[in-house]
Design an enzyme around this catalytic site. Structure first.
Site, mmCIF file in Angstrom:
data_model
loop_
_atom_site.group_PDB
_atom_site.id
_atom_site.type_symbol
_atom_site.label_atom_id
_atom_site.label_comp_id
_atom_site.label_asym_id
_atom_site.label_seq_id
_atom_site.Cartn_x
_atom_site.Cartn_y
_atom_site.Cartn_z
ATOM 1 N N HIS A 21 -4.441 44.488 -63.375
ATOM 2 C CA HIS A 21 -4.221 44.940 -61.986
ATOM 3 C C HIS A 21 -5.507 44.746 -61.183
ATOM 4 O O HIS A 21 -6.362 45.635 -61.134
ATOM 5 C CB HIS A 21 -3.779 46.408 -61.987
ATOM 6 C CG HIS A 21 -3.330 46.914 -60.648
ATOM 7 N ND1 HIS A 21 -2.230 47.742 -60.494
ATOM 8 C CD2 HIS A 21 -3.804 46.714 -59.382
ATOM 9 C CE1 HIS A 21 -2.074 48.022 -59.202
ATOM 10 N NE2 HIS A 21 -3.030 47.424 -58.510
ATOM 11 N N ASN A 25 -8.728 40.082 -52.928
ATOM 12 C CA ASN A 25 -9.607 40.409 -51.799
ATOM 13 C C ASN A 25 -10.394 41.702 -51.959
ATOM 14 O O ASN A 25 -11.296 41.968 -51.170
ATOM 15 C CB ASN A 25 -8.810 40.444 -50.489
ATOM 16 C CG ASN A 25 -8.614 39.054 -49.921
ATOM 17 O OD1 ASN A 25 -9.371 38.600 -49.064
ATOM 18 N ND2 ASN A 25 -7.621 38.340 -50.431
ATOM 19 N N SER A 100 -2.713 38.221 -55.427
ATOM 20 C CA SER A 100 -3.144 38.172 -54.030
ATOM 21 C C SER A 100 -1.969 37.863 -53.122
ATOM 22 O O SER A 100 -0.999 37.227 -53.520
ATOM 23 C CB SER A 100 -4.235 37.118 -53.832
ATOM 24 O OG SER A 100 -4.862 37.323 -52.574
ATOM 25 N N THR A 101 -2.097 38.338 -51.882
ATOM 26 C CA THR A 101 -1.071 38.118 -50.862
ATOM 27 C C THR A 101 -1.351 36.789 -50.170
ATOM 28 O O THR A 101 -2.395 36.649 -49.520
ATOM 29 C CB THR A 101 -1.144 39.236 -49.783
ATOM 30 O OG1 THR A 101 -1.482 40.477 -50.412
ATOM 31 C CG2 THR A 101 0.138 39.347 -49.008
ATOM 32 N N PRO A 102 -0.475 35.802 -50.305
ATOM 33 C CA PRO A 102 -0.710 34.538 -49.605
ATOM 34 C C PRO A 102 -0.701 34.739 -48.092
ATOM 35 O O PRO A 102 0.132 35.483 -47.571
ATOM 36 C CB PRO A 102 0.445 33.645 -50.067
ATOM 37 C CG PRO A 102 1.445 34.545 -50.691
ATOM 38 C CD PRO A 102 0.771 35.812 -51.081
ATOM 39 N N ASP A 142 3.487 41.952 -49.578
ATOM 40 C CA ASP A 142 2.985 43.134 -48.868
ATOM 41 C C ASP A 142 4.183 43.855 -48.251
ATOM 42 O O ASP A 142 4.894 43.289 -47.414
ATOM 43 C CB ASP A 142 1.988 42.693 -47.780
ATOM 44 C CG ASP A 142 1.277 43.884 -47.140
ATOM 45 O OD1 ASP A 142 1.917 44.958 -47.005
ATOM 46 O OD2 ASP A 142 0.099 43.743 -46.775
ATOM 47 N N GLY A 175 0.645 46.907 -50.833
ATOM 48 C CA GLY A 175 0.575 47.255 -49.411
ATOM 49 C C GLY A 175 0.617 48.755 -49.216
ATOM 50 O O GLY A 175 0.911 49.505 -50.152
ATOM 51 N N GLU A 205 2.420 55.640 -56.125
ATOM 52 C CA GLU A 205 0.989 55.854 -55.865
ATOM 53 C C GLU A 205 0.845 57.140 -55.053
ATOM 54 O O GLU A 205 -0.156 57.850 -55.129
ATOM 55 C CB GLU A 205 0.422 54.651 -55.096
ATOM 56 C CG GLU A 205 -1.085 54.660 -54.942
ATOM 57 C CD GLU A 205 -1.633 53.384 -54.283
ATOM 58 O OE1 GLU A 205 -0.832 52.557 -53.798
ATOM 59 O OE2 GLU A 205 -2.868 53.241 -54.247
ATOM 60 N N ASP A 296 -8.097 47.607 -60.192
ATOM 61 C CA ASP A 296 -7.480 47.574 -58.857
ATOM 62 C C ASP A 296 -8.325 46.744 -57.894
ATOM 63 O O ASP A 296 -7.934 45.676 -57.476
ATOM 64 C CB ASP A 296 -7.258 48.999 -58.330
ATOM 65 C CG ASP A 296 -6.136 49.066 -57.303
ATOM 66 O OD1 ASP A 296 -5.447 48.042 -57.104
ATOM 67 O OD2 ASP A 296 -5.937 50.137 -56.696
HETATM 68 C C1 LIG Z 1 -5.550 51.289 -53.229
HETATM 69 N N1 LIG Z 1 -4.222 51.060 -53.592
HETATM 70 C C2 LIG Z 1 -3.444 50.028 -53.146
HETATM 71 N N2 LIG Z 1 -2.143 50.300 -52.925
HETATM 72 C C3 LIG Z 1 -1.323 49.341 -52.464
HETATM 73 N N3 LIG Z 1 -1.712 48.097 -52.168
HETATM 74 C C4 LIG Z 1 -2.999 47.781 -52.384
HETATM 75 C C5 LIG Z 1 -3.924 48.710 -52.887
HETATM 76 N N4 LIG Z 1 -5.126 48.102 -53.007
HETATM 77 C C6 LIG Z 1 -4.940 46.820 -52.564
HETATM 78 N N5 LIG Z 1 -3.668 46.633 -52.179
HETATM 79 C C7 LIG Z 1 -3.047 45.415 -51.614
HETATM 80 O O1 LIG Z 1 -3.901 44.307 -51.843
HETATM 81 C C8 LIG Z 1 -4.296 43.708 -50.599
HETATM 82 C C9 LIG Z 1 -5.706 43.174 -50.713
HETATM 83 O O2 LIG Z 1 -5.763 42.084 -51.594
HETATM 84 P P1 LIG Z 1 -5.162 40.631 -51.263
HETATM 85 O O3 LIG Z 1 -5.429 40.336 -49.797
HETATM 86 O O4 LIG Z 1 -3.695 40.664 -51.569
HETATM 87 O O5 LIG Z 1 -5.912 39.723 -52.179
HETATM 88 C C10 LIG Z 1 -4.123 44.823 -49.588
HETATM 89 O O6 LIG Z 1 -3.926 44.342 -48.274
HETATM 90 C C11 LIG Z 1 -2.886 45.556 -50.116
HETATM 91 O O7 LIG Z 1 -1.701 44.894 -49.713
HETATM 92 ZN ZN LIG Z 2 -3.297 47.825 -56.505
#
Ligand SMILES: CNc1ncnc2c1ncn2[C@@H]1O[C@H](COP(=O)(O)O)[C@@H](O)[C@H]1O
Ligand SMILES: [Zn+2]
Length: 354
Positions: A21, A25, A100-102, A142, A175, A205, A296
Site C-alpha cells: 500500500h 505521489n 497511482s491515479t492516472p 479517485d 481519495g 478508513e 501508505d
Molecule cells: C491518508 N489516507 C488516504 N485515504 C484515501 N486516499 C488516499 C490516502 N492517501 C493517499 N490517497 C490517494 O492517493 C492520492 C495521491 O497519490 P497519487 O496521486 O494517486 O499517486 C491522493 O490524491 C488520494 O486519492
Molecule cells: Zn492509501
C-alpha cells in the site's frame, strides 16, 4: 534510538519485505521532493516536506494536491517512480505494489495513458538495471472523480494489464473518504473483478459503516475476486461500537480471509486512530487474520517500511522470530502467483535470526 531499538531496526531492515500500500505521489523522499521542485522551477507552496504532527485527515488531502502539482509532466512522473522504487529497494522491500491515479493534464500534454505508461517505463528500466525488487502497478480510481472516470480507469487498467506482461495487476480505490459514496462504484468494481483486475479498496478508513457494508457485500460475499482492504480501521467489533452491522462486516472479512493493509503512522497523522497501542493491527494479528504492515505515503508521513515494522514490533512486543514468521504470512497477500511468492519466501529463509 536506544540499543535495543537499534538492533530491532537493523533486523527489520535486513528482512526482505513486501510493500502493498504505497501511493506514488505521497511516497517521495526529501531528496526526491527537492528534485521535483527543481524540475518544476518552484515549490507549489510546499513549506514543510511532510506532515509531522497529527492533524485532521483534510490536511492530508490539501497536502497531496500540492505535491501532485509538482508531478504534471512525463519527466516528473518518471523521476518520481524511479526514485520511489529505488528507495523501497534500499529499504529491502523485495516486492512492491505501487499505486497511482492516472492524470489528464492538458497544459502539459499529459494523458491518463501516458501517465501510466511512463510509470511502466520506469519500472522496466529498474528491472533492466537489475534492481532487486519486483514491482507491480495498481491503477487508482479517485472516488471524488465519479463513475465515468472510474469506468475509463478500468478500461485503461485492463488494456495495460494485457499489453504489459502483467506489470499492471489491478486497481485501487482511494481519495477523500469524506467525499462521495463508494457504493456508487460497485458496478465498476464488479466489472473490474470480472476482467481479472485485482481490487485494493480503501475502506472503513473513517466510520462509514453503510458504504463499507455495501461494498464488502457486493465485492466479497458472492464473488470470489481477489480483494484487499486498505486501512479497515472501522471494521471490527469494539466495545464502544457494538452494532450488529459491524459484526456482520467483521464476520465477512474473517470468513473470506480478506487481507487488510495496515498503515500505522498514516492513521495516527490523519487522526483516524488515537495511538499505536489502539491500532487495529493488534486486533487482527491476534486473530491470525492476514494484515500487512504498509507505509501508505512514506514521504507525506515521514516514515519507511522498516520504521513501520519497528513501531509495530516495539509496541506489540514482537520478537525477531515473530517478525520473521509474520513477514512470511504477508507474502500470501500479494496479488501475484506462487512462483513469485516462493521466491520471496526463499529470500526470507536465507536471513538468519541472530
Ligand atoms: C491518508 N489516507 C488516504 N485515504 C484515501 N486516499 C488516499 C490516502 N492517501 C493517499 N490517497 C490517494 O492517493 C492520492 C495521491 O497519490 P497519487 O496521486 O494517486 O499517486 C491522493 O490524491 C488520494 O486519492
Ligand atoms: Zn492509501
Amino acid at each position: 534510538m536506544d540499543i535495543e531499538q537499534e538492533e530491532i531496526y537493523v533486523f527489520c531492515h535486513s528482512l526482505p519485505k513486501v510493500e502493498l500500500h504505497a501511493h506514488l505521489n505521497t511516497s517521495y523522499s526529501r531528496q526526491t521532493l527537492e528534485e521535483l521542485m527543481d524540475l518544476k522551477g518552484g515549490s507549489e507552496g510546499i513549506e514543510e516536506m511532510h506532515i509531522s504532527s497529527n492533524k485532521d485527515i483534510d490536511e492530508s488531502f490539501t497536502f497531496f494536491t500540492k505535491i501532485q502539482k509538482l508531478v504534471t509532466t512525463k519527466e516528473a512522473v518518471y523521476l518520481l517512480t524511479r526514485r520511489v522504487i529505488e528507495e523501497f529497494a534500499q529499504d529491502n522491500v523485495k516486492y512492491l505494489e505501487l499505486r497511482s491515479t492516472p492524470k489528464e493534464i492538458p497544459e502539459t500534454g499529459m494523458t491518463r495513458e501516458l501517465y501510466m505508461r511512463t510509470m511502466i517505463d520506469a519500472v522496466k528500466d529498474c528491472q533492466k538495471e537489475g534492481l532487486d525488487i519486483v514491482v507491480r502497478l495498481l491503477v487508482s480510481i479517485d472516488r471524488r472523480h465519479g463513475t465515468n472516470i472510474a469506468e475509463i480507469t478500468i478500461e485503461l487498467a485492463e488494456k495495460l494489464m494485457q499489453e504489459e506482461e502483467g506489470l499492471v495487476i489491478g486497481i485501487d480505490v482511494s481519495g477523500d473518504p469524506k467525499v462521495g459514496d463508494a457504493t456508487d462504484l460497485i458496478p465498476v468494481l464488479i466489472e473490474a473483478g470480472k476482467r481479472n483486475l485485482k481490487l485494493a479498496l480503501h475502506l472503513a478508513e473513517l466510520p462509514l459503516y453503510a458504504e463499507t457494508r455495501n461494498v464488502l457485500k457486493a465485492c466479497c460475499q458472492d464473488n470470489s475476486f481477489p480483494v484487499r482492504i486498505g486501512h479497515g480501521t472501522y471494521l471490527h467489533r469494539s466495545d464502544q461500537q457494538e452494532k450488529s452491522s459491524e459484526n456482520e462486516m467483521e464476520d465477512l472479512v474473517l470468513q473470506k480471509r480478506i487481507p487488510l493493509e495496515a498503515c500505522i503512522t498514516s492513521n495516527l497523522r490523519t487522526m483516524t486512530v488515537d495511538s499505536v497501542e489502539k491500532h487495529h493491527f493488534k486486533y487482527w494479528y491476534d486473530k491470525d487474520h492476514p494484515i500487512v504492515i504498509c507505509t501508505d505515503g512514506k514521504g507525506v508521513y515521514n516514515t519507511s517500511l522498516t520504521q513501520e515494522y519497528v513501531t509495530a514490533a516495539t509496541v506489540f512486543n514482537l520478537n525477531k522470530e515473530k517478525i520473521k514468521a509474520y513477514i512470511e504470512k504477508t507474502i500470501d497477500c500479494i496479488f501475484e502467483g506462487d512462483v513469485i511468492k516462493e521466491k520471496l519466501r526463499q529470500k526470507l529463509r536465507d536471513i538468519p535470526i541472530k
